[in-house]
Design an enzyme around this catalytic site. Structure first.
Site, PDB file in Angstrom:
ATOM      1  N   ARG A  69       0.853  -1.371   0.231  1.00 54.46           N
ATOM      2  CA  ARG A  69      -0.214  -0.131  -0.032  1.00 54.46           C
ATOM      3  C   ARG A  69       1.068   1.409  -0.398  1.00 54.46           C
ATOM      4  NH1 ARG A  69      -3.612   2.417   4.639  1.00 54.46           N
ATOM      5  NH2 ARG A  69      -5.238   4.301   3.394  1.00 54.46           N
ATOM      6  N   HIS A  73       0.476   4.371  -2.571  1.00 52.14           N
ATOM      7  CA  HIS A  73       0.336   5.857  -2.440  1.00 52.14           C
ATOM      8  C   HIS A  73       1.402   5.952  -2.762  1.00 52.14           C
ATOM      9  CE1 HIS A  73      -3.707   4.747  -0.257  1.00 52.14           C
ATOM     10  NE2 HIS A  73      -3.382   3.955  -0.815  1.00 52.14           N
ATOM     11  N   ASP A  74       2.545   5.827  -2.259  1.00 51.31           N
ATOM     12  CA  ASP A  74       4.004   7.119  -3.196  1.00 51.31           C
ATOM     13  C   ASP A  74       3.680   6.958  -4.637  1.00 51.31           C
ATOM     14  OD1 ASP A  74       6.408   8.049  -2.838  1.00 51.31           O
ATOM     15  OD2 ASP A  74       7.653   5.874  -2.873  1.00 51.31           O
ATOM     16  N   VAL A  77       1.196   9.612  -5.724  1.00 50.69           N
ATOM     17  CA  VAL A  77       1.194  10.963  -6.213  1.00 50.69           C
ATOM     18  C   VAL A  77       2.307  11.387  -6.110  1.00 50.69           C
ATOM     19  CG1 VAL A  77       0.824  12.466  -4.451  1.00 50.69           C
ATOM     20  CG2 VAL A  77      -0.853  10.429  -4.461  1.00 50.69           C
ATOM     21  N   GLY A  79       4.761  10.354  -8.520  1.00 48.27           N
ATOM     22  CA  GLY A  79       5.578   9.219  -8.866  1.00 48.27           C
ATOM     23  C   GLY A  79       6.548   8.583  -7.918  1.00 48.27           C
ATOM     24  N   ASP A  81       8.880   8.235  -4.955  1.00 48.72           N
ATOM     25  CA  ASP A  81       9.741   9.343  -5.310  1.00 48.72           C
ATOM     26  C   ASP A  81       9.426   9.321  -2.976  1.00 48.72           C
ATOM     27  OD1 ASP A  81       8.046  10.874  -4.692  1.00 48.72           O
ATOM     28  OD2 ASP A  81       8.350  12.721  -4.955  1.00 48.72           O
ATOM     29  N   SER A  83       7.820  10.197  -1.466  1.00 45.81           N
ATOM     30  CA  SER A  83       7.561  11.081  -0.775  1.00 45.81           C
ATOM     31  C   SER A  83       6.168  10.662   0.174  1.00 45.81           C
ATOM     32  CB  SER A  83       6.636  12.509  -1.894  1.00 45.81           C
ATOM     33  OG  SER A  83       5.762  11.583  -2.606  1.00 45.81           O
ATOM     34  N   ASN A 101      -4.755   8.345   2.673  1.00 48.69           N
ATOM     35  CA  ASN A 101      -3.470   8.173   4.176  1.00 48.69           C
ATOM     36  C   ASN A 101      -4.347   7.690   6.068  1.00 48.69           C
ATOM     37  OD1 ASN A 101      -1.347   7.740   2.095  1.00 48.69           O
ATOM     38  ND2 ASN A 101      -1.286   9.827   2.314  1.00 48.69           N
ATOM     39  N   PRO A 169      -7.270   7.126  -4.698  1.00 49.51           N
ATOM     40  CA  PRO A 169      -9.059   6.868  -5.289  1.00 49.51           C
ATOM     41  C   PRO A 169      -9.094   6.726  -3.634  1.00 49.51           C
ATOM     42  CG  PRO A 169      -7.232   4.990  -5.470  1.00 49.51           C
ATOM     43  CD  PRO A 169      -6.319   5.969  -4.828  1.00 49.51           C
ATOM     44  N   HIS A 199      -5.967  -6.447  -2.385  1.00 42.73           N
ATOM     45  CA  HIS A 199      -6.613  -5.977  -1.184  1.00 42.73           C
ATOM     46  C   HIS A 199      -6.896  -7.572  -0.770  1.00 42.73           C
ATOM     47  CE1 HIS A 199      -8.553  -1.745  -2.038  1.00 42.73           C
ATOM     48  NE2 HIS A 199      -7.228  -2.130  -1.485  1.00 42.73           N
ATOM     49  N   ASP A 251      -9.169  -9.983   3.706  1.00 42.72           N
ATOM     50  CA  ASP A 251     -10.291 -10.469   2.501  1.00 42.72           C
ATOM     51  C   ASP A 251      -9.787 -12.242   4.511  1.00 42.72           C
ATOM     52  OD1 ASP A 251      -7.805 -12.281   1.940  1.00 42.72           O
ATOM     53  OD2 ASP A 251      -8.194 -12.162   0.225  1.00 42.72           O
ATOM     54  N   ASP A 258      -3.346 -14.436  -2.660  1.00 42.39           N
ATOM     55  CA  ASP A 258      -4.141 -15.335  -3.160  1.00 42.39           C
ATOM     56  C   ASP A 258      -4.879 -14.988  -3.775  1.00 42.39           C
ATOM     57  OD1 ASP A 258      -6.076 -14.608  -1.689  1.00 42.39           O
ATOM     58  OD2 ASP A 258      -5.251 -16.606  -0.541  1.00 42.39           O
TER      59      ASP A 258
HETATM   60  C1  HEM Z   1      -8.322   0.825  -6.268  1.00 41.11           C
HETATM   61  C2  HEM Z   1      -9.080   2.058  -5.522  1.00 41.11           C
HETATM   62  C3  HEM Z   1      -8.673   1.753  -4.127  1.00 41.11           C
HETATM   63  C4  HEM Z   1      -8.944   2.146  -3.154  1.00 41.11           C
HETATM   64  C5  HEM Z   1      -9.859   2.893  -3.310  1.00 41.11           C
HETATM   65  C6  HEM Z   1      -7.818   1.235  -1.972  1.00 41.11           C
HETATM   66  C7  HEM Z   1      -8.461   2.070  -0.962  1.00 41.11           C
HETATM   67  C8  HEM Z   1      -8.550   1.372   0.639  1.00 41.11           C
HETATM   68  C9  HEM Z   1      -8.574   1.351   1.933  1.00 41.11           C
HETATM   69  C10 HEM Z   1      -9.469   2.281   2.469  1.00 41.11           C
HETATM   70  C11 HEM Z   1      -7.657   0.943   2.639  1.00 41.11           C
HETATM   71  C12 HEM Z   1      -7.030   0.821   3.858  1.00 41.11           C
HETATM   72  C13 HEM Z   1      -7.124   1.854   4.717  1.00 41.11           C
HETATM   73  C14 HEM Z   1      -7.089   2.006   6.522  1.00 41.11           C
HETATM   74  O1  HEM Z   1      -6.831   0.796   7.093  1.00 41.11           O
HETATM   75  O2  HEM Z   1      -8.616   1.830   6.783  1.00 41.11           O
HETATM   76  C15 HEM Z   1      -6.794  -0.068   2.368  1.00 41.11           C
HETATM   77  C16 HEM Z   1      -5.635  -0.662   2.418  1.00 41.11           C
HETATM   78  C17 HEM Z   1      -4.966  -1.709   1.254  1.00 41.11           C
HETATM   79  N1  HEM Z   1      -4.599  -1.010   0.543  1.00 41.11           N
HETATM   80 FE1  HEM Z   1      -6.162  -0.422  -0.938  1.00 41.11          FE
HETATM   81  N2  HEM Z   1      -7.680   0.720  -1.754  1.00 41.11           N
HETATM   82  C18 HEM Z   1      -7.443   0.628  -3.418  1.00 41.11           C
HETATM   83  C19 HEM Z   1      -6.063  -0.196  -3.981  1.00 41.11           C
HETATM   84  C20 HEM Z   1      -5.188  -0.922  -4.119  1.00 41.11           C
HETATM   85  C21 HEM Z   1      -3.968  -0.947  -4.464  1.00 41.11           C
HETATM   86  C22 HEM Z   1      -3.969  -0.345  -6.342  1.00 41.11           C
HETATM   87  C23 HEM Z   1      -2.899  -1.668  -4.195  1.00 41.11           C
HETATM   88  C24 HEM Z   1      -2.142  -2.264  -4.207  1.00 41.11           C
HETATM   89  C25 HEM Z   1      -1.271  -2.985  -5.270  1.00 41.11           C
HETATM   90  C26 HEM Z   1      -3.639  -1.847  -2.447  1.00 41.11           C
HETATM   91  C27 HEM Z   1      -3.464  -2.175  -1.656  1.00 41.11           C
HETATM   92  C28 HEM Z   1      -3.571  -2.001   0.286  1.00 41.11           C
HETATM   93  C29 HEM Z   1      -3.165  -2.986   0.541  1.00 41.11           C
HETATM   94  C30 HEM Z   1      -1.980  -3.903   0.566  1.00 41.11           C
HETATM   95  C31 HEM Z   1      -3.608  -2.805   2.224  1.00 41.11           C
HETATM   96  C32 HEM Z   1      -4.323  -3.234   3.490  1.00 41.11           C
HETATM   97  C33 HEM Z   1      -2.590  -2.068   4.075  1.00 41.11           C
HETATM   98  C34 HEM Z   1      -2.352  -2.537   5.314  1.00 41.11           C
HETATM   99  O3  HEM Z   1      -2.532  -3.882   5.948  1.00 41.11           O
HETATM  100  O4  HEM Z   1      -2.094  -1.169   6.654  1.00 41.11           O
HETATM  101  N3  HEM Z   1      -4.946  -0.935  -2.947  1.00 41.11           N
HETATM  102  N4  HEM Z   1      -7.175  -0.190   0.674  1.00 41.11           N
END
Ligand code: HEM
Ligand SMILES: *[C@@H]1O[C@H](CO)[C@@H](O)[C@H](O)[C@H]1NC(C)=O
Ligand SMILES: *[C@@H]1O[C@H](CO)[C@@H](O)[C@H](O)[C@H]1NC(C)=O
Ligand SMILES: *[C@@H]1O[C@H](CO)[C@@H](O)[C@H](O)[C@H]1NC(C)=O
Ligand SMILES: *[C@@H]1O[C@H](CO)[C@@H](O)[C@H](O)[C@H]1NC(C)=O
Ligand SMILES: *[C@@H]1O[C@H](CO)[C@@H](O)[C@H](O)[C@H]1NC(C)=O
Length: 333
Positions: A69, A73-74, A77, A79, A81, A83, A101, A169, A199, A251, A258
């Site tokens: 994540r 997020h890096d 925004v 690129g 870098d 930031s 974030n 997003p 996710h 999940d 997986d």
């Molecule tokens: C498609 C749009 C996406 C949305 C709206 C989104 C939104 C979120 C949100 C709301 C959380 C939880 C934050 C919290 O703790 O409250 C989260 C966690 C996470 N997101 Fe996304 N996400 C998106 C795409 C992605 C992408 C592209 C990746 C990586 C390639 C990603 C990887 C993760 C991971 C691994 C977590 C768990 C973080 C942790 O365990 O600390 N997400 N995301």
């Protein structure tokens, strides 16, 4: 002047100029990211990162989610870098403190890795590269695919909460808005669905889930009507109305990378509005169904999309800096 009009001497001059230009550009090319960027200057860097990420993730498999994540997020925004790692200062609210974030994890852990890398080779390895490596190593550690990480990213010196809010997003977007958010970075709808597969690991706070349970489409107390009833009940128990801080797994197998994310989404158990939204569109639904199957191309496509993400808008050569501390820009000597 056409070459045919040249005298022999003129042709040699032209040829020489091309050669000199090639030599002059040579060192610049060597500055562009490549797989062996630190081979001469810090050959231990990649193994230090791998070892430390491995240790952290072995102790807490859910934590693997933090690094990927952070990398996403890096890169999204300004690129990739580094930031996203910068701390808010007295005159600037940093990316990290933007709404998107919320509950970002992994920053102190990246700091620890950076200290170890600095001890081995001071001033050489960027924070942005460490984040990119950590994301890959964490995913591999929990059973996901690997991908090559080109190295040589430089660290940026600018970080803005406003930019994070514009680019990241939010978990309330519908399918069309998700496609749009990724299109801004030149990612296709297919790549958006593939990357959402991240996710499959990690955790969330109730903050991310609340709109799905209590404010669907901005309507007070409305639960997403397509959400599986039993699943919704379980989520509401974990996240009572108004609670933003409880944590839950992303999940059913959040410590393992997986296909279960897609299986859950296809059976109406997508945790965020944006996960559930993937099957509100026929193309998205077909992709989710296909990635949920055994022997699907999910892993291969995920790797390819991560390589593409990791190369977004990089600072190279003499741009930016190699930060000493990942949370702070270097102070000029
Ligand atoms: C498609 C749009 C996406 C949305 C709206 C989104 C939104 C979120 C949100 C709301 C959380 C939880 C934050 C919290 O703790 O409250 C989260 C966690 C996470 N997101 Fe996304 N996400 C998106 C795409 C992605 C992408 C592209 C990746 C990586 C390639 C990603 C990887 C993760 C991971 C691994 C977590 C768990 C973080 C942790 O365990 O600390 N997400 N995301
Ligand atoms: C990779 O980058 C390093 C550092 O600039 C350079 O020395 C090396 O020649 C490059 N390797 C390749 C294969 O381009
Ligand atoms: C960075 O900022 C946070 C508050 O957001 C603070 O708790 C933390 O101590 C700061 N980090 C450092 C290394 O000063
Ligand atoms: C997307 O592609 C366009 C056209 O090639 C380019 O100008 C733009 O910089 C790209 N955007 C990103 C974020 O890479
Ligand atoms: C519900 O969503 C609407 C529209 O996005 C927003 O204005 C409102 O503040 C939200 N309500 C709660 C309780 O979060
Ligand atoms: C929830 O977390 C936020 C930010 O970490 C904190 O400011 C707040 O006090 C917490 N609320 C509760 C009820 O624990």
């Amino acid at each position: 002047m056409a070459i045919s009009a040249c005298t022999d001497r003129c042709k040699w001059t032209l040829l020489c100029s091309v050669f000199v230009l090639f030599i002059a550009l040579g060192p610049c090319d060597a500055d562009t990211p490549n797989a062996t960027f630190y081979q001469a200057t810090c050959p231990q860097a990649t193994s230090i990162v791998k070892k430390m990420v491995g240790k952290l993730v072995s102790a807490d498999r859910i934590f693997a989610g933090a690094f990927i994540r952070l990398h996403f997020h890096d890169c999204w925004v300004r690129g990739c870098d580094g930031s996203v790692l910068l701390n808010t200062t007295s005159n600037n609210v940093a990316e990290r403190d933007g709404h998107g974030n919320f509950e970002l994890r992994g920053v102190p852990e990246i700091d620890d890795i950076k200290y170890a890398v600095e001890a081995a080779c001071p001033g050489v390895v960027s924070c942005a590269d460490i984040v990119a490596l950590a994301a890959r190593d964490a995913v591999v550690k929990v059973g996901g695919p690997s991908w090559p990480v080109l190295l040589g990213r430089r660290d940026g010196v600018v970080s803005s909460a406003d930019e994070a809010n514009v680019n990241l997003p939010f978990p309330v977007l519908n399918f069309k808005q998700l496609v749009q958010n990724f299109a801004v970075k030149n990612f296709s709808a297919r790549e958006m669905v593939v990357l959402s597969g991240a996710h499959t690991i990690g955790r969330t706070t109730c903050n991310g889930v609340a709109p799905h349970l209590y404010n669907f489409t901005g309507v007070e107390d409305l639960t997403d009507p397509t959400l599986d009833k039993t699943f919704a009940k379980k989520l509401k128990k974990q996240c009572p109305k108004g609670n933003r801080n409880n944590t839950l797994r992303l999940d059913s197998t959040a410590g393992k990378f997986d296909r279960f994310y897609y299986k859950n989404v296809i059976s109406n158990k997508g945790i965020f509005i944006t996960d559930a939204a993937l099957i509100t569109d026929p193309v998205g639904e077909q992709l989710v169904a296909s990635f949920s199957r055994k022997k699907s191309t999910f892993f291969d496509e995920f790797s390819a999309a991560m390589v593409k993400m990791g190369n977004l808008e990089l600072l190279t050569g003499t741009e930016g800096e190699i930060r000493q501390h990942c949370q702070f820009v270097n102070t000029n000597p």
